[in-house]
Design a protein around this motif. Structure first.
Motif, PDB file in Angstrom:
ATOM      1  N   VAL A 123       0.842  -1.195   0.000  1.00  0.00           N
ATOM      2  CA  VAL A 123       0.000   0.000   0.000  1.00  0.00           C
ATOM      3  C   VAL A 123       0.884   1.254   0.000  1.00  0.00           C
ATOM      4  CG1 VAL A 123      -0.260   0.122   2.526  1.00  0.00           C
ATOM      5  CG2 VAL A 123      -2.050   1.051   1.066  1.00  0.00           C
ATOM      6  N   THR A 124       0.462   2.292  -0.752  1.00  0.00           N
ATOM      7  CA  THR A 124       1.216   3.541  -0.845  1.00  0.00           C
ATOM      8  C   THR A 124       1.319   4.175   0.544  1.00  0.00           C
ATOM      9  OG1 THR A 124       0.146   3.812  -2.962  1.00  0.00           O
ATOM     10  CG2 THR A 124       1.275   5.738  -2.094  1.00  0.00           C
ATOM     11  N   PRO A 125       2.551   4.453   1.031  1.00  0.00           N
ATOM     12  CA  PRO A 125       2.653   4.984   2.399  1.00  0.00           C
ATOM     13  C   PRO A 125       2.087   6.401   2.556  1.00  0.00           C
ATOM     14  CG  PRO A 125       4.824   4.843   1.359  1.00  0.00           C
ATOM     15  CD  PRO A 125       3.852   4.242   0.400  1.00  0.00           C
ATOM     16  N   ASP A 126       2.374   7.272   1.596  1.00  0.00           N
ATOM     17  CA  ASP A 126       1.854   8.644   1.717  1.00  0.00           C
ATOM     18  C   ASP A 126       1.123   9.042   0.436  1.00  0.00           C
ATOM     19  OD1 ASP A 126       4.296   8.320   0.591  1.00  0.00           O
ATOM     20  OD2 ASP A 126       5.075  10.299   1.134  1.00  0.00           O
ATOM     21  N   GLN A 127      -0.094   9.521   0.637  1.00  0.00           N
ATOM     22  CA  GLN A 127      -0.932   9.908  -0.495  1.00  0.00           C
ATOM     23  C   GLN A 127      -0.875  11.430  -0.650  1.00  0.00           C
ATOM     24  OE1 GLN A 127      -5.175   9.417   0.128  1.00  0.00           O
ATOM     25  NE2 GLN A 127      -5.438   8.584  -1.911  1.00  0.00           N
ATOM     26  N   ASP A 128      -0.700  11.920  -1.878  1.00  0.00           N
ATOM     27  CA  ASP A 128      -0.665  13.371  -2.081  1.00  0.00           C
ATOM     28  C   ASP A 128      -2.062  13.962  -1.896  1.00  0.00           C
ATOM     29  OD1 ASP A 128      -1.700  13.696  -5.182  1.00  0.00           O
ATOM     30  OD2 ASP A 128      -0.627  11.833  -4.843  1.00  0.00           O
ATOM     31  N   ALA A 129      -2.095  15.294  -1.654  1.00  0.00           N
ATOM     32  CA  ALA A 129      -3.368  15.953  -1.321  1.00  0.00           C
ATOM     33  C   ALA A 129      -4.381  15.861  -2.462  1.00  0.00           C
ATOM     34  CB  ALA A 129      -3.088  17.416  -0.976  1.00  0.00           C
ATOM     35  N   PHE A 130      -3.903  15.992  -3.715  1.00  0.00           N
ATOM     36  CA  PHE A 130      -4.803  15.982  -4.874  1.00  0.00           C
ATOM     37  C   PHE A 130      -5.515  14.625  -4.996  1.00  0.00           C
ATOM     38  CE2 PHE A 130      -5.267  15.787  -9.690  1.00  0.00           C
ATOM     39  CZ  PHE A 130      -6.374  16.616  -9.713  1.00  0.00           C
ATOM     40  N   SER A 131      -4.738  13.549  -4.866  1.00  0.00           N
ATOM     41  CA  SER A 131      -5.328  12.208  -4.960  1.00  0.00           C
ATOM     42  C   SER A 131      -6.285  11.955  -3.798  1.00  0.00           C
ATOM     43  CB  SER A 131      -4.231  11.133  -4.948  1.00  0.00           C
ATOM     44  OG  SER A 131      -3.297  11.378  -5.943  1.00  0.00           O
ATOM     45  N   HIS A 132      -5.936  12.508  -2.624  1.00  0.00           N
ATOM     46  CA  HIS A 132      -6.803  12.342  -1.463  1.00  0.00           C
ATOM     47  C   HIS A 132      -8.136  13.066  -1.677  1.00  0.00           C
ATOM     48  CE1 HIS A 132      -8.064  11.786   2.614  1.00  0.00           C
ATOM     49  NE2 HIS A 132      -8.203  13.097   2.771  1.00  0.00           N
ATOM     50  N   GLY A 153      -4.507   5.317  -3.809  1.00  0.00           N
ATOM     51  CA  GLY A 153      -3.829   5.704  -5.054  1.00  0.00           C
ATOM     52  C   GLY A 153      -3.135   7.035  -4.854  1.00  0.00           C
ATOM     53  N   HIS A 154      -2.072   7.267  -5.598  1.00  0.00           N
ATOM     54  CA  HIS A 154      -1.394   8.564  -5.521  1.00  0.00           C
ATOM     55  C   HIS A 154      -0.997   9.024  -6.933  1.00  0.00           C
ATOM     56  CE1 HIS A 154       2.905   6.677  -4.990  1.00  0.00           C
ATOM     57  NE2 HIS A 154       2.163   5.998  -5.796  1.00  0.00           N
ATOM     58  N   HIS A 155      -0.362  10.213  -7.016  1.00  0.00           N
ATOM     59  CA  HIS A 155       0.120  10.776  -8.278  1.00  0.00           C
ATOM     60  C   HIS A 155      -0.988  10.910  -9.328  1.00  0.00           C
ATOM     61  CE1 HIS A 155       4.362   9.071  -7.151  1.00  0.00           C
ATOM     62  NE2 HIS A 155       4.047  10.171  -6.489  1.00  0.00           N
ATOM     63  N   ALA A 156      -2.186  11.332  -8.868  1.00  0.00           N
ATOM     64  CA  ALA A 156      -3.298  11.523  -9.813  1.00  0.00           C
ATOM     65  C   ALA A 156      -2.946  12.619 -10.827  1.00  0.00           C
ATOM     66  CB  ALA A 156      -4.559  11.912  -9.056  1.00  0.00           C
ATOM     67  N   TYR A 157      -2.153  13.611 -10.378  1.00  0.00           N
ATOM     68  CA  TYR A 157      -1.760  14.715 -11.271  1.00  0.00           C
ATOM     69  C   TYR A 157      -0.882  14.223 -12.432  1.00  0.00           C
ATOM     70  CZ  TYR A 157       2.299  14.417  -8.191  1.00  0.00           C
ATOM     71  OH  TYR A 157       3.372  13.947  -7.463  1.00  0.00           O
ATOM     72  N   LEU A 158      -0.216  13.075 -12.240  1.00  0.00           N
ATOM     73  CA  LEU A 158       0.581  12.485 -13.330  1.00  0.00           C
ATOM     74  C   LEU A 158      -0.270  11.498 -14.130  1.00  0.00           C
ATOM     75  CD1 LEU A 158       4.006  11.543 -11.684  1.00  0.00           C
ATOM     76  CD2 LEU A 158       3.636  13.168 -13.528  1.00  0.00           C
ATOM     77  N   GLY A 159      -1.095  10.745 -13.408  1.00  0.00           N
ATOM     78  CA  GLY A 159      -1.910   9.704 -14.030  1.00  0.00           C
ATOM     79  C   GLY A 159      -2.843  10.259 -15.103  1.00  0.00           C
ATOM     80  N   GLY A 160      -3.497  11.388 -14.809  1.00  0.00           N
ATOM     81  CA  GLY A 160      -4.449  11.977 -15.768  1.00  0.00           C
ATOM     82  C   GLY A 160      -3.794  12.303 -17.110  1.00  0.00           C
ATOM     83  N   PRO A 161      -2.737  13.176 -17.107  1.00  0.00           N
ATOM     84  CA  PRO A 161      -2.086  13.503 -18.396  1.00  0.00           C
ATOM     85  C   PRO A 161      -1.511  12.274 -19.103  1.00  0.00           C
ATOM     86  CG  PRO A 161      -1.393  15.037 -16.696  1.00  0.00           C
ATOM     87  CD  PRO A 161      -2.200  13.983 -16.011  1.00  0.00           C
ATOM     88  N   LEU A 162      -0.990  11.318 -18.332  1.00  0.00           N
ATOM     89  CA  LEU A 162      -0.431  10.118 -18.973  1.00  0.00           C
ATOM     90  C   LEU A 162      -1.536   9.290 -19.650  1.00  0.00           C
ATOM     91  CD1 LEU A 162       2.253   8.995 -16.364  1.00  0.00           C
ATOM     92  CD2 LEU A 162       2.686   9.783 -18.688  1.00  0.00           C
ATOM     93  N   ILE A 163      -2.702   9.235 -19.016  1.00  0.00           N
ATOM     94  CA  ILE A 163      -3.826   8.503 -19.621  1.00  0.00           C
ATOM     95  C   ILE A 163      -4.286   9.224 -20.893  1.00  0.00           C
ATOM     96  CG2 ILE A 163      -6.272   7.861 -19.298  1.00  0.00           C
ATOM     97  CD1 ILE A 163      -4.699   5.907 -17.756  1.00  0.00           C
ATOM     98  N   PHE A 164      -4.154  10.562 -20.908  1.00  0.00           N
ATOM     99  CA  PHE A 164      -4.470  11.309 -22.138  1.00  0.00           C
ATOM    100  C   PHE A 164      -3.578  10.790 -23.270  1.00  0.00           C
ATOM    101  CE2 PHE A 164      -3.567  14.779 -25.098  1.00  0.00           C
ATOM    102  CZ  PHE A 164      -4.841  15.161 -25.469  1.00  0.00           C
TER     103      PHE A 164
END
Lengths: 276, 130
Positions: A123-132, A153-164
């Motif tokens: 499990v991800t130890p620390d979740q960023d604020a955006f993903s939270h 889940g974390h790094h939603a700010y990276l996941g979105g553009p990468l999925i684009f």
């Protein structure tokens, strides 16, 4: 190509698609082209098979609370926009280098995942604020490991553009985008492999729908070839979805790795053959 | 009292189950129509509708053309196949609309609601107007 053969190939495509979260293109496209079907007609079939497999497999997965609907709602937006952008530039783009590029990305991701194959998912130890804020956490009962697994889940700010980017690839090449969707959730966003695979099954349905509309307008969808896919792929997808639920996360990732390697090689081959 | 009942209803509402029902029923109706169409083509021995590629500027136009055929004096025998394909394509779209209502009315999660609404805009354009 005979409808009977296509029906059986579609069952296999449905099975592999449901297990890997990638749709059935990895099986359908090489078989159809080997049987003399033009690649321009094979790709729309592969795209519609993604909708069939997504509908069939995801209906079982969501009832077992495996996919994360909040993650899918976020990623679908980027996937659709990417898919539309990719399909729009497909007419003018030279697709040959893109086949090499995406094949290379898939094979190198395959090697990274292969090195990590003995590591247990953590499990991800620390979740960023955006993903939270987006609510990227959840839990599911794992029938393979016989325990409830909680994840963040974390790094939603990276996941979105990468999925684009994955959507652009899917719209441009008609394949490869779904594999990247799983990889991004697994490697970048830290979701458990089973959650990544099943959430991808939901996302590819709408991603493929965006592409299918373009092919419908172009008159490239042939009912004679589509009917065996609609009847065969759900059979395989249902079997696949029942199997995946009982797998452990490690085994689910190994199955995904095998299909990923096959897809990566297939894309490199398309590049070598110069398929446009 | 009303507020408590609403909270209980929210707690018991299983969105995942609803999404599963939508996807499963969409698939079953679609497969059923395709089987009826194949049998109809086999009985009438035409197979003409299977040979012609599907055509329409968008899914809406494709469906409207099917309905125009359905009410015409001589509808083509592969009409159920066309309707089955249309329902297959609309199922993920209906699933997105259901998610939108869930996020807006049940969970009241505005962020998720807007994200789903933004996903629906390009899809709606492609399916209905594109």
């Amino acid at each position: 190509m005979s409808e009977g053969l296509l029906f059986f190939v579609s069952i296999v495509a449905g099975l592999i698609g449901a297990l890997s979260g990638m749709g059935g293109g990895v099986i359908l496209i090489p078989v159809l082209t080997a049987c003399g079907v033009d690649i321009k007609r094979a790709i729309p079939l592969s795209v519609i098979s993604m909708i069939v497999i997504s509908n069939s497999a995801a209906s079982g997965y969501v009832r077992r609370h495996l996919p994360n609907l909040k993650v899918s709602a976020f990623l679908e937006l980027f996937a659709i926009l990417g898919s539309v952008a990719g399909a729009s530039i497909a007419v003018v783009a030279n697709r040959r280098p893109l086949f090499f590029l995406s094949g290379g990305i898939l094979l190198s991701s395959c090697m990274i995942l292969w090195k990590q194959r003995r590591e247990m998912w953590k499990v991800t130890p620390d979740q960023d604020a955006f993903s939270h804020q987006l609510g990227f956490e959840g839990s599911y009962y794992d029938y393979g490991e016989k325990k409830t697994i909680a994840y963040r889940g974390h790094h939603a700010y990276l996941g979105g553009p990468l999925i684009f980017g994955a959507g652009v690839l899917s719209g441009l090449l008609g394949m490869g985008g779904s594999a990247l969707t799983v990889l991004i959730q697994d490697m970048v966003m830290g979701l458990p492999p089973k959650v990544s695979l099943t959430t991808s099954n939901l996302i590819i349905g709408v991603m493929a729908l965006a592409g299918a509309s373009v092919y419908l307008e172009a008159g490239l969808i042939e009912p004679r070839l589509l009917v065996p896919v609609i009847l065969g792929a759900p059979v395989g997808a249902l079997i696949g979805s029942k199997l995946l639920v009982g797998f452990t996360n490690r085994f689910a990732r190994l199955v995904f790795l095998s299909v990923l390697m096959l897809l990566g090689l297939e894309m490199i081959l398309h590049g070598i053959r110069g398929i446009q | 009292m009303k507020h408590v009942a609403r909270l209980k209803w929210i707690a018991s509402f299983d969105m995942e189950n609803w999404v599963g029902v939508i996807l499963q029923n969409g698939m079953l109706v679609s497969i059923g129509l395709v089987i009826v169409g194949v049998l109809s083509e086999w009985v009438t021995k035409t197979q003409s509708g299977l040979r012609d590629p599907l055509f329409g500027n968008n899914v809406l136009q494709f469906i409207l053309e099917d309905f125009r055929q359905a009410v015409s004096p001589k509808p083509f025998s592969s009409l159920p196949i066309h309707l089955g394909i249309a329902i297959l394509m609309l199922t993920p779209y209906v699933r997105l609309i259901a998610s939108l209502f869930y996020f807006a009315c049940v969970e009241k999660s505005w962020k998720q609601m807007f994200l789903t609404a933004f996903s629906l805009i390009p899809l709606t354009y492609l399916l209905l107007l594109g």
